[in-house]
Design a protein around this motif. Structure first.
Motif, PDB file in Angstrom:
ATOM      1  N   PHE A  10      46.617  14.652  37.258  1.00  0.00           N
ATOM      2  CA  PHE A  10      45.449  15.340  37.803  1.00  0.00           C
ATOM      3  C   PHE A  10      44.210  14.462  37.672  1.00  0.00           C
ATOM      4  O   PHE A  10      44.139  13.606  36.791  1.00  0.00           O
ATOM      5  CB  PHE A  10      45.233  16.697  37.119  1.00  0.00           C
ATOM      6  CG  PHE A  10      45.180  16.627  35.614  1.00  0.00           C
ATOM      7  CD1 PHE A  10      43.969  16.466  34.963  1.00  0.00           C
ATOM      8  CD2 PHE A  10      46.339  16.714  34.864  1.00  0.00           C
ATOM      9  CE1 PHE A  10      43.916  16.398  33.579  1.00  0.00           C
ATOM     10  CE2 PHE A  10      46.295  16.652  33.475  1.00  0.00           C
ATOM     11  CZ  PHE A  10      45.075  16.489  32.827  1.00  0.00           C
ATOM     12  N   PRO A  11      43.228  14.664  38.560  1.00  0.00           N
ATOM     13  CA  PRO A  11      42.004  13.864  38.503  1.00  0.00           C
ATOM     14  C   PRO A  11      41.044  14.377  37.439  1.00  0.00           C
ATOM     15  O   PRO A  11      41.018  15.570  37.130  1.00  0.00           O
ATOM     16  CB  PRO A  11      41.411  14.048  39.902  1.00  0.00           C
ATOM     17  CG  PRO A  11      41.905  15.387  40.341  1.00  0.00           C
ATOM     18  CD  PRO A  11      43.256  15.563  39.704  1.00  0.00           C
ATOM     19  N   ILE A  12      40.262  13.456  36.905  1.00  0.00           N
ATOM     20  CA  ILE A  12      39.218  13.774  35.925  1.00  0.00           C
ATOM     21  C   ILE A  12      37.951  13.059  36.389  1.00  0.00           C
ATOM     22  O   ILE A  12      38.005  11.870  36.703  1.00  0.00           O
ATOM     23  CB  ILE A  12      39.611  13.273  34.514  1.00  0.00           C
ATOM     24  CG1 ILE A  12      40.822  14.028  33.997  1.00  0.00           C
ATOM     25  CG2 ILE A  12      38.453  13.403  33.551  1.00  0.00           C
ATOM     26  CD1 ILE A  12      41.323  13.526  32.654  1.00  0.00           C
ATOM     27  N   PRO A  13      36.802  13.734  36.412  1.00  0.00           N
ATOM     28  CA  PRO A  13      35.568  13.101  36.889  1.00  0.00           C
ATOM     29  C   PRO A  13      34.866  12.249  35.823  1.00  0.00           C
ATOM     30  O   PRO A  13      33.647  12.112  35.824  1.00  0.00           O
ATOM     31  CB  PRO A  13      34.709  14.296  37.306  1.00  0.00           C
ATOM     32  CG  PRO A  13      35.126  15.374  36.375  1.00  0.00           C
ATOM     33  CD  PRO A  13      36.603  15.157  36.160  1.00  0.00           C
ATOM     34  N   VAL A  14      35.628  11.673  34.911  1.00  0.00           N
ATOM     35  CA  VAL A  14      35.104  10.824  33.835  1.00  0.00           C
ATOM     36  C   VAL A  14      35.947   9.561  33.826  1.00  0.00           C
ATOM     37  O   VAL A  14      37.171   9.628  33.959  1.00  0.00           O
ATOM     38  CB  VAL A  14      35.200  11.554  32.466  1.00  0.00           C
ATOM     39  CG1 VAL A  14      34.767  10.648  31.329  1.00  0.00           C
ATOM     40  CG2 VAL A  14      34.389  12.831  32.476  1.00  0.00           C
ATOM     41  N   GLY A  15      35.297   8.404  33.671  1.00  0.00           N
ATOM     42  CA  GLY A  15      36.016   7.133  33.646  1.00  0.00           C
ATOM     43  C   GLY A  15      37.024   7.064  32.504  1.00  0.00           C
ATOM     44  O   GLY A  15      36.865   7.723  31.472  1.00  0.00           O
ATOM     45  N   PRO A  16      38.078   6.253  32.665  1.00  0.00           N
ATOM     46  CA  PRO A  16      39.154   6.209  31.671  1.00  0.00           C
ATOM     47  C   PRO A  16      38.714   5.739  30.283  1.00  0.00           C
ATOM     48  O   PRO A  16      39.154   6.306  29.275  1.00  0.00           O
ATOM     49  CB  PRO A  16      40.190   5.268  32.275  1.00  0.00           C
ATOM     50  CG  PRO A  16      39.559   4.602  33.422  1.00  0.00           C
ATOM     51  CD  PRO A  16      38.370   5.409  33.816  1.00  0.00           C
ATOM     52  N   ASP A 105      44.229   6.265  34.254  1.00  0.00           N
ATOM     53  CA  ASP A 105      44.009   5.163  35.189  1.00  0.00           C
ATOM     54  C   ASP A 105      42.713   5.414  35.935  1.00  0.00           C
ATOM     55  O   ASP A 105      42.371   6.564  36.230  1.00  0.00           O
ATOM     56  CB  ASP A 105      45.161   5.073  36.201  1.00  0.00           C
ATOM     57  CG  ASP A 105      46.458   4.611  35.571  1.00  0.00           C
ATOM     58  OD1 ASP A 105      46.414   3.710  34.697  1.00  0.00           O
ATOM     59  OD2 ASP A 105      47.521   5.141  35.937  1.00  0.00           O
ATOM     60  N   ALA A 106      42.014   4.335  36.268  1.00  0.00           N
ATOM     61  CA  ALA A 106      40.773   4.455  37.027  1.00  0.00           C
ATOM     62  C   ALA A 106      41.073   4.969  38.432  1.00  0.00           C
ATOM     63  O   ALA A 106      42.080   4.600  39.035  1.00  0.00           O
ATOM     64  CB  ALA A 106      40.071   3.103  37.101  1.00  0.00           C
ATOM     65  N   SER A 107      40.201   5.830  38.921  1.00  0.00           N
ATOM     66  CA  SER A 107      40.321   6.309  40.300  1.00  0.00           C
ATOM     67  C   SER A 107      39.194   5.699  41.134  1.00  0.00           C
ATOM     68  O   SER A 107      38.196   5.207  40.584  1.00  0.00           O
ATOM     69  CB  SER A 107      40.285   7.839  40.355  1.00  0.00           C
ATOM     70  OG  SER A 107      39.070   8.320  39.839  1.00  0.00           O
ATOM     71  N   ALA A 108      39.335   5.725  42.438  1.00  0.00           N
ATOM     72  CA  ALA A 108      38.374   5.096  43.346  1.00  0.00           C
ATOM     73  C   ALA A 108      36.974   5.703  43.245  1.00  0.00           C
ATOM     74  O   ALA A 108      35.985   5.028  43.524  1.00  0.00           O
ATOM     75  CB  ALA A 108      38.885   5.203  44.779  1.00  0.00           C
ATOM     76  N   ASP A 109      36.869   6.957  42.799  1.00  0.00           N
ATOM     77  CA  ASP A 109      35.570   7.631  42.732  1.00  0.00           C
ATOM     78  C   ASP A 109      34.843   7.425  41.402  1.00  0.00           C
ATOM     79  O   ASP A 109      33.839   8.055  41.133  1.00  0.00           O
ATOM     80  CB  ASP A 109      35.739   9.123  43.012  1.00  0.00           C
ATOM     81  CG  ASP A 109      36.600   9.831  41.966  1.00  0.00           C
ATOM     82  OD1 ASP A 109      37.052   9.188  40.998  1.00  0.00           O
ATOM     83  OD2 ASP A 109      36.820  11.043  42.132  1.00  0.00           O
ATOM     84  N   GLY A 110      35.362   6.544  40.547  1.00  0.00           N
ATOM     85  CA  GLY A 110      34.727   6.277  39.259  1.00  0.00           C
ATOM     86  C   GLY A 110      35.259   7.134  38.130  1.00  0.00           C
ATOM     87  O   GLY A 110      34.897   6.942  36.979  1.00  0.00           O
ATOM     88  N   GLY A 111      36.108   8.078  38.451  1.00  0.00           N
ATOM     89  CA  GLY A 111      36.722   8.926  37.436  1.00  0.00           C
ATOM     90  C   GLY A 111      38.056   8.367  36.998  1.00  0.00           C
ATOM     91  O   GLY A 111      38.265   7.151  36.965  1.00  0.00           O
ATOM     92  N   SER A 112      38.973   9.259  36.676  1.00  0.00           N
ATOM     93  CA  SER A 112      40.293   8.872  36.186  1.00  0.00           C
ATOM     94  C   SER A 112      41.367   9.725  36.822  1.00  0.00           C
ATOM     95  O   SER A 112      41.102  10.835  37.281  1.00  0.00           O
ATOM     96  CB  SER A 112      40.404   9.096  34.669  1.00  0.00           C
ATOM     97  OG  SER A 112      39.397   8.453  33.960  1.00  0.00           O
TER      98      SER A 112
END
Length: 159
Positions: A10-16, A105-112
Protein backbone atom coordinates in the motif's frame (compact mmCIF):
# COMPACT_ATOMS: atom_id res chain seq x y z
CA UNK A 1 4.96 -27.35 10.72
CA UNK A 2 3.29 -25.37 7.97
CA UNK A 3 3.87 -21.82 6.79
CA UNK A 4 1.11 -19.58 5.51
CA UNK A 5 2.20 -16.28 3.95
CA UNK A 6 0.04 -13.20 3.54
CA UNK A 7 1.38 -10.17 1.67
CA UNK A 8 -0.01 -6.65 1.18
CA UNK A 9 1.27 -3.54 -0.48
CA UNK A 10 0.00 0.00 0.00
CA UNK A 11 1.11 3.60 -0.58
CA UNK A 12 2.26 5.89 2.22
CA UNK A 13 2.53 9.69 1.77
CA UNK A 14 5.85 9.76 3.70
CA UNK A 15 9.30 9.07 2.23
CA UNK A 16 10.90 5.70 3.06
CA UNK A 17 13.84 7.03 5.12
CA UNK A 18 11.62 9.16 7.32
CA UNK A 19 9.01 6.42 7.81
CA UNK A 20 11.69 3.82 8.55
CA UNK A 21 13.32 6.04 11.21
CA UNK A 22 9.93 6.69 12.84
CA UNK A 23 9.02 2.98 12.85
CA UNK A 24 12.30 2.03 14.50
CA UNK A 25 12.41 4.80 17.10
CA UNK A 26 12.70 3.14 20.50
CA UNK A 27 13.43 6.40 22.34
CA UNK A 28 10.36 8.54 21.57
CA UNK A 29 8.08 5.50 21.54
CA UNK A 30 5.27 7.26 19.64
CA UNK A 31 2.85 4.37 19.21
CA UNK A 32 1.30 4.34 22.73
CA UNK A 33 1.03 8.15 22.55
CA UNK A 34 -0.82 7.98 19.22
CA UNK A 35 -3.08 5.03 20.05
CA UNK A 36 -4.01 5.56 23.69
CA UNK A 37 -7.34 3.80 23.15
CA UNK A 38 -5.68 0.65 21.77
CA UNK A 39 -2.20 0.39 23.28
CA UNK A 40 -1.32 0.80 26.93
CA UNK A 41 2.47 0.74 26.55
CA UNK A 42 5.43 -0.54 24.55
CA UNK A 43 8.59 -1.68 26.29
CA UNK A 44 11.98 -2.39 24.74
CA UNK A 45 14.80 -4.59 25.98
CA UNK A 46 17.91 -3.87 23.95
CA UNK A 47 19.35 -0.97 22.00
CA UNK A 48 16.80 -1.06 19.15
CA UNK A 49 19.04 -3.18 16.93
CA UNK A 50 18.94 -6.85 16.03
CA UNK A 51 18.04 -8.93 19.08
CA UNK A 52 15.96 -6.18 20.71
CA UNK A 53 12.74 -7.43 22.27
CA UNK A 54 9.63 -5.24 21.98
CA UNK A 55 6.63 -6.00 24.18
CA UNK A 56 3.36 -4.29 23.31
CA UNK A 57 0.68 -4.16 26.01
CA UNK A 58 -2.84 -3.54 24.70
CA UNK A 59 -5.52 -1.43 26.34
CA UNK A 60 -7.99 -2.92 28.81
CA UNK A 61 -10.83 -4.67 27.02
CA UNK A 62 -8.68 -5.86 24.15
CA UNK A 63 -8.92 -9.62 23.47
CA UNK A 64 -5.10 -9.71 23.42
CA UNK A 65 -3.23 -8.38 26.44
CA UNK A 66 0.32 -8.44 25.02
CA UNK A 67 2.58 -9.52 22.17
CA UNK A 68 6.33 -9.86 22.27
CA UNK A 69 8.51 -9.48 19.16
CA UNK A 70 12.24 -10.01 18.54
CA UNK A 71 14.03 -7.85 15.96
CA UNK A 72 15.78 -10.23 13.57
CA UNK A 73 17.09 -8.05 10.77
CA UNK A 74 17.47 -4.33 10.08
CA UNK A 75 18.72 -2.94 6.78
CA UNK A 76 18.51 0.84 7.06
CA UNK A 77 19.98 1.47 3.60
CA UNK A 78 17.22 -0.58 1.96
CA UNK A 79 14.48 0.33 4.46
CA UNK A 80 13.85 -3.30 5.37
CA UNK A 81 13.26 -4.96 8.72
CA UNK A 82 12.25 -8.41 9.85
CA UNK A 83 10.91 -9.31 13.28
CA UNK A 84 9.30 -12.35 14.85
CA UNK A 85 6.38 -12.76 17.24
CA UNK A 86 7.95 -14.90 19.96
CA UNK A 87 5.35 -14.72 22.73
CA UNK A 88 1.66 -13.81 23.04
CA UNK A 89 -1.40 -14.41 25.15
CA UNK A 90 -3.99 -15.20 22.52
CA UNK A 91 -5.54 -18.63 22.81
CA UNK A 92 -3.69 -20.27 19.98
CA UNK A 93 -1.24 -22.98 21.03
CA UNK A 94 -1.02 -24.17 17.42
CA UNK A 95 0.80 -21.06 16.25
CA UNK A 96 4.58 -21.42 16.50
CA UNK A 97 5.46 -17.86 15.47
CA UNK A 98 4.75 -15.09 12.99
CA UNK A 99 7.63 -13.61 11.02
CA UNK A 100 6.93 -10.07 9.81
CA UNK A 101 8.86 -8.41 6.99
CA UNK A 102 8.48 -4.70 6.19
CA UNK A 103 10.02 -3.12 3.09
CA UNK A 104 9.63 0.54 2.16
CA UNK A 105 10.39 1.61 -1.42
CA UNK A 106 10.33 5.15 -2.75
CA UNK A 107 7.33 6.05 -4.88
CA UNK A 108 7.24 8.57 -7.73
CA UNK A 109 5.20 11.06 -5.66
CA UNK A 110 7.84 11.37 -2.91
CA UNK A 111 6.12 8.92 -0.59
CA UNK A 112 6.63 5.20 -0.16
CA UNK A 113 5.23 1.88 -1.15
CA UNK A 114 5.02 -0.30 1.96
CA UNK A 115 5.31 -4.03 1.36
CA UNK A 116 4.31 -6.22 4.30
CA UNK A 117 4.73 -9.98 4.44
CA UNK A 118 3.53 -12.05 7.37
CA UNK A 119 4.64 -15.68 7.57
CA UNK A 120 2.48 -17.70 9.97
CA UNK A 121 4.45 -20.74 11.22
CA UNK A 122 1.95 -23.26 12.52
CA UNK A 123 2.17 -26.55 14.36
CA UNK A 124 1.00 -29.67 12.54
CA UNK A 125 -1.74 -29.18 9.95
CA UNK A 126 -3.22 -26.17 11.70
CA UNK A 127 -4.47 -23.32 9.50
CA UNK A 128 -5.29 -20.03 11.27
CA UNK A 129 -8.77 -18.65 10.69
CA UNK A 130 -9.00 -15.86 8.12
CA UNK A 131 -10.83 -13.64 10.62
CA UNK A 132 -7.98 -14.05 13.15
CA UNK A 133 -5.41 -13.11 10.51
CA UNK A 134 -7.53 -10.12 9.44
CA UNK A 135 -7.88 -8.95 13.06
CA UNK A 136 -4.10 -8.93 13.46
CA UNK A 137 -3.66 -7.17 10.14
CA UNK A 138 -6.19 -4.51 11.18
CA UNK A 139 -4.22 -3.83 14.37
CA UNK A 140 -1.02 -3.50 12.34
CA UNK A 141 -2.77 -1.19 9.88
CA UNK A 142 -4.11 1.03 12.70
CA UNK A 143 -0.56 1.49 13.98
CA UNK A 144 0.75 2.37 10.51
CA UNK A 145 -2.12 4.80 9.83
CA UNK A 146 -1.62 6.59 13.16
CA UNK A 147 2.11 6.91 12.57
CA UNK A 148 1.66 8.19 9.00
CA UNK A 149 -0.97 10.73 10.08
CA UNK A 150 1.35 11.98 12.82
CA UNK A 151 4.28 12.32 10.42
CA UNK A 152 2.18 14.16 7.82
CA UNK A 153 0.91 16.55 10.53
CA UNK A 154 4.46 17.06 11.85
CA UNK A 155 6.75 17.32 8.80
CA UNK A 156 9.76 18.34 10.94
CA UNK A 157 9.84 14.96 12.74
CA UNK A 158 12.48 12.50 11.51
CA UNK A 159 13.36 14.89 8.67
Amino acid sequence: MGVITKTHEFPIPVGPSRMFRAMGDTKTNLIPQLLTDKIKSVEFVGDGGVGTIRTTYFADGSPVKFVKHRMDEIDEANHFCKFTLIEHDFNDDKLESIVHEVKLDASADGGSICKLSNHYHTKGDYVPKDEDIKAGEEQDKAIQVALVEHLVANPHLYA
